[in-house]
Design an enzyme around this catalytic site. Sequence first.
Site, short mmCIF file in Angstrom:
data_model
loop_
_atom_site.label_atom_id
_atom_site.label_comp_id
_atom_site.label_asym_id
_atom_site.label_seq_id
_atom_site.Cartn_x
_atom_site.Cartn_y
_atom_site.Cartn_z
N CYS A 1 0.83 -1.21 0.00
CA CYS A 1 0.00 0.00 0.00
C CYS A 1 0.86 1.25 0.00
CB CYS A 1 -0.91 -0.03 1.23
SG CYS A 1 -1.97 1.42 1.41
N SER B 1 0.45 3.84 1.66
CA SER B 1 0.65 4.32 3.02
C SER B 1 1.97 3.81 3.59
CB SER B 1 -0.51 3.85 3.91
OG SER B 1 -1.73 4.37 3.45
N HIS C 1 4.87 5.90 2.31
CA HIS C 1 5.08 7.19 2.99
C HIS C 1 6.05 7.04 4.16
CE1 HIS C 1 2.23 9.35 0.59
NE2 HIS C 1 1.19 8.66 1.00
N HIS D 1 0.44 -3.47 6.46
CA HIS D 1 -0.78 -3.33 7.28
C HIS D 1 -2.04 -3.82 6.55
CE1 HIS D 1 -0.62 0.28 4.75
NE2 HIS D 1 -1.94 0.22 4.78
N CYS E 1 -7.22 -2.97 4.04
CA CYS E 1 -6.96 -1.53 3.95
C CYS E 1 -7.63 -0.91 2.73
CB CYS E 1 -5.47 -1.22 3.94
SG CYS E 1 -5.10 0.54 3.74
#
Length: 362
Positions: free
Chosen positions: A38, A40, A43, A59, A163
């Site tokens: 992902c 995320s 980042h 995650h 997610c």
Amino acid sequence: MKAAVLFETRQPLEVADVVVANPGPREVLIRTRAVGVCRSDLHFVDGTYPHALPAIPGHEAAGVVEAVGSEVRTVKPGDHVVTCLSAFCGHCEFCITGRMFLCVSAETRRGKGEAPRLTLADGGVVNQMLNLSAYAEMMLVHEHACVAIDRDMPLDRAALIGCAVTTGAGAVFNTTDVSPGETVCVVGCGGIGLAAVNAAKIAGAGKIIALDPVPEKRAIAEKLGATHTFDAMAEGVVAEVVELSKGGVDHAIEAVGRPQSAATTVSVLRRGGTATILGMMPLAEKVGLSAMDLLSGKKLQGGLMGSNRFPVDIPRLVDFYQRGLLDLDTIIAERLPLDRINHAFDELRKGDATRSVITFDA
């Protein structure tokens, strides 16, 4: 166990030996079977968002319960589970008012005086990222960070629900509450945006407009339910969307995490429309409404993890997949072993692929 550890930002993850502790009273030990890659995570890997290091990212996962602590009541060994980063305590103000996704209670993590869940072979602490740390052969999580699902559900597809689908579909079903016939514009056709497109179709939206600069992603959006697609970077695209929707859309959903995308999301709204921002933008950025937007009754909101109640939402999304309503197969671009995690991040940086999934041998 083997795990992909982030020792330093903007550097490749290292597959290393990590020791996972035995489950405590409220903890669940899960053998990881699949993990989505992902943006995320990217980042944190690239240092855009801070996190204590070393840490194990990941995650968006699914697996099989190996063992449970003495007080665990929600799952048992052998259960197939999907994890969710929005672990909840169950009794804080957010939880008891139905906003479990906002829970930040420390009760779902081990305290400072307790032994860590994850350590390196030399005893050094490995920080758990987003309550899960799923780029590993095993996960040790609080019982309120996972939910049992139907064992017939393929776990590589189930992982995406943890997610991307919870966030994208939840934005449609929970955060915006799209009504049948309303117009929806989704800005960004990665995993989250495509899930939002698919969910808008399930919700009975009228025109479903998807914006993305990558033609292949626009084609996938059309397969998942978009009635119209446009190049997000093309000149005049906002005017085209407003004209097509006869004055703007009822709901616009940003699923990229870029200021320009957020501005587009607000600009395509009709009077009284709602913009929902899902992407993780740089922390210094802001999104706003002009005075005229406010006078026009437009609304702007965030949508953390699709405003989920994941113990209820995730099994329902599994059911949608099994009934042929939710298309997860199309979203997956490639399946890779753990030692190719850095390749998966490189592909994510390019922005051309939809979703890579790290899979583990059964």
